[in-house]
Design an enzyme around this catalytic site. Structure first.
Site, PDB file in Angstrom:
ATOM      1  N   GLU A   1      16.109  85.826 129.497  1.00  0.00           N
ATOM      2  CA  GLU A   1      15.184  85.586 130.609  1.00  0.00           C
ATOM      3  C   GLU A   1      15.869  85.745 131.962  1.00  0.00           C
ATOM      4  O   GLU A   1      17.049  85.468 132.096  1.00  0.00           O
ATOM      5  CB  GLU A   1      14.688  84.135 130.554  1.00  0.00           C
ATOM      6  CG  GLU A   1      14.061  83.760 129.256  1.00  0.00           C
ATOM      7  CD  GLU A   1      13.713  82.278 129.194  1.00  0.00           C
ATOM      8  OE1 GLU A   1      13.337  81.822 128.114  1.00  0.00           O
ATOM      9  OE2 GLU A   1      13.831  81.589 130.224  1.00  0.00           O
TER      10      GLU A   1
ATOM     11  N   CYS B   1      17.469  84.253 139.121  1.00  0.00           N
ATOM     12  CA  CYS B   1      18.267  83.437 138.200  1.00  0.00           C
ATOM     13  C   CYS B   1      18.512  84.280 136.950  1.00  0.00           C
ATOM     14  O   CYS B   1      17.566  84.747 136.317  1.00  0.00           O
ATOM     15  CB  CYS B   1      17.463  82.176 137.878  1.00  0.00           C
ATOM     16  SG  CYS B   1      18.202  81.164 136.601  1.00  0.00           S
TER      17      CYS B   1
ATOM     18  N   CYS C   1      22.938  79.398 123.643  1.00  0.00           N
ATOM     19  CA  CYS C   1      24.067  78.702 124.263  1.00  0.00           C
ATOM     20  C   CYS C   1      24.705  77.789 123.228  1.00  0.00           C
ATOM     21  O   CYS C   1      24.015  77.167 122.435  1.00  0.00           O
ATOM     22  CB  CYS C   1      23.610  77.887 125.467  1.00  0.00           C
ATOM     23  SG  CYS C   1      24.996  77.093 126.337  1.00  0.00           S
TER      24      CYS C   1
ATOM     25  N   CYS D   1      23.534  70.985 125.286  1.00  0.00           N
ATOM     26  CA  CYS D   1      23.114  69.845 126.104  1.00  0.00           C
ATOM     27  C   CYS D   1      21.773  69.355 125.543  1.00  0.00           C
ATOM     28  O   CYS D   1      20.903  70.172 125.236  1.00  0.00           O
ATOM     29  CB  CYS D   1      22.992  70.254 127.569  1.00  0.00           C
ATOM     30  SG  CYS D   1      24.544  70.892 128.224  1.00  0.00           S
TER      31      CYS D   1
ATOM     32  N   CYS E   1      18.238  70.612 126.976  1.00  0.00           N
ATOM     33  CA  CYS E   1      18.080  72.015 127.383  1.00  0.00           C
ATOM     34  C   CYS E   1      17.526  72.879 126.257  1.00  0.00           C
ATOM     35  O   CYS E   1      17.958  72.774 125.110  1.00  0.00           O
ATOM     36  CB  CYS E   1      19.432  72.549 127.845  1.00  0.00           C
ATOM     37  SG  CYS E   1      19.420  74.299 128.295  1.00  0.00           S
TER      38      CYS E   1
ATOM     39  N   CYS F   1      15.150  77.220 132.181  1.00  0.00           N
ATOM     40  CA  CYS F   1      15.563  78.421 131.471  1.00  0.00           C
ATOM     41  C   CYS F   1      15.662  78.206 129.973  1.00  0.00           C
ATOM     42  O   CYS F   1      16.020  77.153 129.516  1.00  0.00           O
ATOM     43  CB  CYS F   1      16.884  78.910 132.035  1.00  0.00           C
ATOM     44  SG  CYS F   1      16.631  79.608 133.643  1.00  0.00           S
TER      45      CYS F   1
HETATM   46  N1  SAH Z   1      25.051  76.717 131.356  1.00  0.00           N
HETATM   47  C1  SAH Z   1      25.079  76.622 132.761  1.00  0.00           C
HETATM   48  C2  SAH Z   1      24.057  77.478 133.455  1.00  0.00           C
HETATM   49  C3  SAH Z   1      22.694  77.546 132.817  1.00  0.00           C
HETATM   50  S1  SAH Z   1      21.729  76.078 132.819  1.00  0.00           S
HETATM   51  C4  SAH Z   1      24.925  75.185 133.204  1.00  0.00           C
HETATM   52  O1  SAH Z   1      24.653  74.347 132.364  1.00  0.00           O
HETATM   53  O2  SAH Z   1      25.138  74.927 134.379  1.00  0.00           O
HETATM   54  C5  SAH Z   1      21.157  76.028 134.494  1.00  0.00           C
HETATM   55  C6  SAH Z   1      20.717  74.675 134.960  1.00  0.00           C
HETATM   56  O3  SAH Z   1      19.437  74.332 134.404  1.00  0.00           O
HETATM   57  C7  SAH Z   1      21.677  73.573 134.562  1.00  0.00           C
HETATM   58  O4  SAH Z   1      21.930  72.739 135.652  1.00  0.00           O
HETATM   59  C8  SAH Z   1      20.889  72.874 133.484  1.00  0.00           C
HETATM   60  O5  SAH Z   1      21.353  71.599 133.293  1.00  0.00           O
HETATM   61  C9  SAH Z   1      19.478  72.985 133.996  1.00  0.00           C
HETATM   62  N2  SAH Z   1      18.437  72.693 133.011  1.00  0.00           N
HETATM   63  C10 SAH Z   1      18.447  72.942 131.688  1.00  0.00           C
HETATM   64  N3  SAH Z   1      17.322  72.508 131.110  1.00  0.00           N
HETATM   65  C11 SAH Z   1      16.570  71.955 132.085  1.00  0.00           C
HETATM   66  C12 SAH Z   1      15.294  71.315 132.125  1.00  0.00           C
HETATM   67  N4  SAH Z   1      14.558  71.171 131.031  1.00  0.00           N
HETATM   68  N5  SAH Z   1      14.839  70.851 133.319  1.00  0.00           N
HETATM   69  C13 SAH Z   1      15.566  71.032 134.439  1.00  0.00           C
HETATM   70  N6  SAH Z   1      16.762  71.624 134.472  1.00  0.00           N
HETATM   71  C14 SAH Z   1      17.277  72.076 133.314  1.00  0.00           C
HETATM   72 FE1  SF4 Z   2      24.006  75.613 127.753  1.00  0.00          FE
HETATM   73 FE2  SF4 Z   2      21.730  74.558 128.639  1.00  0.00          FE
HETATM   74 FE3  SF4 Z   2      23.940  73.075 128.554  1.00  0.00          FE
HETATM   75 FE4  SF4 Z   2      23.745  75.048 130.382  1.00  0.00          FE
HETATM   76  S1  SF4 Z   2      22.478  73.203 130.272  1.00  0.00           S
HETATM   77  S2  SF4 Z   2      25.508  74.571 129.034  1.00  0.00           S
HETATM   78  S3  SF4 Z   2      22.557  76.540 129.183  1.00  0.00           S
HETATM   79  S4  SF4 Z   2      22.860  73.956 126.771  1.00  0.00           S
END
Ligand code: SAH
Ligand code: SF4
Length: 367
Positions: A91, A112, A119, A123, A126, A353
């Site tokens: 995406e 973005c 990944c 987390c 996510c 994302c």
């Molecule tokens: N892996 C990297 C970059 C991709 S995630 C990172 O974790 O920084 C980009 C951002 O989107 C991160 O700050 C992540 O924590 C946030 N993110 C992921 N899922 C989300 C959600 N459901 N609502 C809001 N932000 C989210």
């Molecule tokens: Fe991976 Fe999502 Fe954690 Fe970023 S926030 S490191 S994309 S699992």
């Protein structure tokens, strides 16, 4: 598999052309077709001799991202789902600038971009990591996200937008799509150099933000790169206890290590870091959490972006009430921390994302 032409630096193309006894000006012609005219096939490159086009065709691919679907109305946040050559989905999200967030003018757009399929960091909140990690994106697949959006922008029907058609639509890049960019370090840096180069994307390094969940060793590596990219840390918890609960990466690089790496980065670069902090109800939104967050931000000379959580299907987490978010922001400001609260854009279109891809892959798997 052949390398893709958009994964080569200018020097690498020059070396190749020298080996083929091609005159140097051909390199500039090829780069013009690839990055200024955004050509989608070799035959379009009409001022390159046929024999050279043939040599290019047998030695390199010229992969174009295929638009699988798009969500979102024009002039608001728009989400692109791309299909890659091997069928995988990634995406990119095009966001009209929020002047308060990264300090740009409001006619600007931020794209973005993703760096991996899936990944590995898992987390808990996510969508990108829900089905695990599939593979790293190649340099060309990172680079192509920008050019595919530019191509779409140039070709979109007039009625789709009220705006006058500007030549370019992407002014800023945030590497905050699917994947952990610093886990695909070499491809990321090479792609960003191409996007930054005057012969490539022409986007200033200061307009490119890399977001990481906290890979301390790679943050140190990034600190000594010559280019001045911006750095954002996905913090989401200001104590090890809070972070451990939602981000497994914290077990590997606990806050002491992460903050030491950020400290070094900040000192070497002299640039302000951004701490991203998703507010999740009952997890990290209490005022007790605001205090250690403020202390950390001040120690690191960082600003804080508060982001109310975007609901992900199948996950239990929810966004706090608006007043809770505002109270959290006020607590940071009271402690003299520069902070912003994202007042939603794109929450309605799965803009967090990884969600659009997850839905599409799961739907395809069930057919
Ligand atoms: N892996 C990297 C970059 C991709 S995630 C990172 O974790 O920084 C980009 C951002 O989107 C991160 O700050 C992540 O924590 C946030 N993110 C992921 N899922 C989300 C959600 N459901 N609502 C809001 N932000 C989210
Ligand atoms: Fe991976 Fe999502 Fe954690 Fe970023 S926030 S490191 S994309 S699992």
């Amino acid at each position: 598999m052949l390398p893709d032409i958009k994964s080569l630096s200018r020097e690498e193309i020059e070396t190749q052309f020298k080996a083929w006894n091609e005159p140097a000006f051909r390199v500039a012609q090829l780069l013009d077709w690839l990055y200024a005219r955004r050509a989608t096939n070799w035959d379009a490159m009409s001022n390159l001799p046929k024999a050279l086009r043939e040599k290019l065709r047998v030695n390199f691919t010229l992969q174009i991202l295929k638009l699988a679907s798009k969500q979102g109305a024009s002039d608001t946040t728009q989400k692109f789902l791309w299909q890659l050559a091997d069928g995988a989905f990634i995406e990119s999200v095009l966001i009209p600038a929020n002047p308060a967030l990264y300090g740009e003018a409001s006619d600007r757009h931020t794209l973005c971009i993703s760096t991996q399929v899936g990944c590995a960091y898992g987390c808990k909140f996510c969508a990108s990591g829900l089905d695990g990690w599939k593979r790293n994106l190649g340099v060309h697949e990172i680079v192509e996200q920008i050019f595919a959006v530019e191509r779409w922008h140039a070709a979109r029907p007039k009625e789709e937008s009220q705006e006058p058609a500007a030549d370019r639509v992407v002014n800023n890049i945030v590497v905050m799509g699917m994947g952990e960019p610093l886990a695909n370090y070499d491809n990321l840096i090479k792609a960003l150099k191409i996007l930054n180069a005057p012969w490539g994307g022409g986007i200033g390094a200061r307009r490119i933000t890399i977001s990481t969940s906290g890979l301390a060793p790679q943050i140190r590596k990034l600190a000594v790169e010559p280019l001045q990219f911006r750095l954002a840390i996905s913090l989401h918890g200001a104590t090890d206890e809070a972070r451990n609960r939602i981000m497994p990466v914290n077990k590997k690089y606990p806050l002491s290590e992460l903050t030491a790496a950020c400290d070094d980065y900040q000192k070497l670069k002299g640039r302000m870091i951004t701490l991203e902090y998703i507010l999740i109800a009952g997890v990290n939104d209490s005022l007790e959490q605001a205090r250690p967050l403020a202390a950390l931000a001040k120690k690191l000379y960082a600003k804080v972006n508060l982001i109310p959580y975007n609901k992900v299907e199948d996950l239990p987490w929810v966004r706090p009430a608006e007043e809770v978010c505002e109270r959290f922001l006020a607590a940071l400001e009271k402690n003299d921390v520069t902070a912003t609260l994202r007042r939603e854009k794109g929450g309605d279109i799965d803009a967090a994302c990884g969600q659009l891809r997850l839905k599409t892959e799961r739907a395809l798997a069930s057919t």
